[in-house]
Every structure is written in structure tokens, then in C-alpha cells.
Design an enzyme around this catalytic site. Sequence first.
Site, PDB file in Angstrom:
ATOM      1  N   MET A 101       0.855  -1.190   0.000  1.00 15.47           N
ATOM      2  CA  MET A 101       0.000   0.000   0.000  1.00 15.47           C
ATOM      3  C   MET A 101       0.890   1.239   0.000  1.00 15.47           C
ATOM      4  O   MET A 101       1.693   1.425   0.903  1.00 15.47           O
ATOM      5  CB  MET A 101      -0.890   0.013   1.242  1.00 15.47           C
ATOM      6  N   GLY A 187       1.828   4.554   4.140  1.00 11.19           N
ATOM      7  CA  GLY A 187       2.204   3.388   3.345  1.00 11.19           C
ATOM      8  C   GLY A 187       2.510   2.161   4.190  1.00 11.19           C
ATOM      9  O   GLY A 187       3.090   2.258   5.252  1.00 11.19           O
ATOM     10  N   SER A 188       2.144   0.994   3.717  1.00 14.84           N
ATOM     11  CA  SER A 188       2.257  -0.214   4.499  1.00 14.84           C
ATOM     12  C   SER A 188       2.087  -1.446   3.623  1.00 14.84           C
ATOM     13  O   SER A 188       2.077  -1.357   2.406  1.00 14.84           O
ATOM     14  CB  SER A 188       1.180  -0.228   5.599  1.00 14.84           C
ATOM     15  N   ARG A 189       1.895  -2.612   4.268  1.00 14.11           N
ATOM     16  CA  ARG A 189       1.706  -3.848   3.531  1.00 14.11           C
ATOM     17  C   ARG A 189       0.676  -4.719   4.250  1.00 14.11           C
ATOM     18  O   ARG A 189       0.608  -4.706   5.482  1.00 14.11           O
ATOM     19  CB  ARG A 189       3.032  -4.608   3.439  1.00 14.11           C
TER      20      ARG A 189
END
Length: 218
Positions: A101, A187-189
Site C-alpha cells: 500500500m 504506506g504499508s503492507r
Amino acid sequence: MPHSPISAPRDSLVGARLARGASPWLLPTVATAALSLVRARKSGAAKAVAVPATALAAGMLWFFRDPEREITSGRVISPADGVVQSIMPWKDGRTRVAIFMSPLNVHVNRAPLSGTVTSVEHIPGGFVPAFNKESENNERVVWHFDTELGDIEMIQIAGAVARRIVPYVPQGTKVEQGDRIGLIRFGSRVDIYLPEGVEVAVEVGQKTVAGVTRIDRD
């Protein structure tokens, strides 16, 4: 209940709600922008602050948008907006689908299947970029759902900027497919593990939309 498949939505701030858990970042930014705009007519310093403050506030509103979605059909749907970063067979027969993301994606995550939340575990860790392999040691929240496909594991992983994961529902909650279940700031995953025998329908590099993109194939 079954859902009708639709094409990927074009998110807009018009009519969109703001994500729960956004206020610690959003309120100070909007307040600073509003105050600088009010004082801009009488102060050159305030005027200099007003432009970047207003731009930052607008960016925060965009980052923390939480649009309504018409949930698509399918056994497993994407829990996150983003891009499929990797698809990896796991030692126990499951397949991990990792979705990256970016800061421009919607940060609210959704339940990939209907079922009961059997576990929500927060694990402290580092904050390397979410696209880095070492991000698996980042701060994360591990979810387990009891579903018609058995136990489904999903992991929210914080990135270099994201310093807080906000679960929306506790252990024991019954969720419907596509329900909002948590937020990762910036932002990330998000990783989801498909059970053995479930074929993956997405490809590396493919864009996903939470609640809309189907992850598995019949």
C-alpha cells in the site's frame, strides 16, 4: 449474502467518510491550516504558512479518505488497496499474497471473508519500508478468522512512515466479507494466506481494491 461484481471504483472525497483513527494526524493539520488562513490577511508570516499548511491538510484528507464500496463476489476478496508485491508458496501448503500500500492508497483494510475474528495480536517491531523483505520484522497486527475455508490469517505490516496500526474490531467479532476491520496509517503492507488448494487469481504487479478485487479463483 452474494455480492455483484463491479469494476474498480474511482475514489473521491465527495461523499467519502474519513477513516477512524485518523484524528491524531488530521485534526492538528487542519487546525493549523484554518488558523493560518484566518490570520493570513493581517500577517505576512501567516500567509507564508497558509499555503503549505493548506496543501498538507488537503493531503491528509485524501490520505485518510474511507470511500464506500460495493463488495464484489468471491470466496476471498482483497483486504487492501495497493499492488500485489509477491505471491509465495508457504511451507505448510498455504500461499501468501503480499499487497503493498503506497501513501496514495486508501489505508482502511477490509475483511477478506465472512467469519469470526478468533485472534488479533499486536507485535512490536521496526519500521523499514514495507516493500523491503526485512519489513516482515516491522510492527504488525496478526489476524485470524474462522471462515468457511477454515482458519484464514491476515497480517497488517507497518511501513517506514506508518507508526500505528489501528484495529477496528476485537477478538470474537463476527464480520461480513468486506467489513472495515482496521487502519494502517500511510504506506504499508497487508499479507493474506490462502489455504492449501485455493488457487490465486491475481498476479504480481496487479492493482487491488479492498472489497472489490477477488484474490482466489474457482
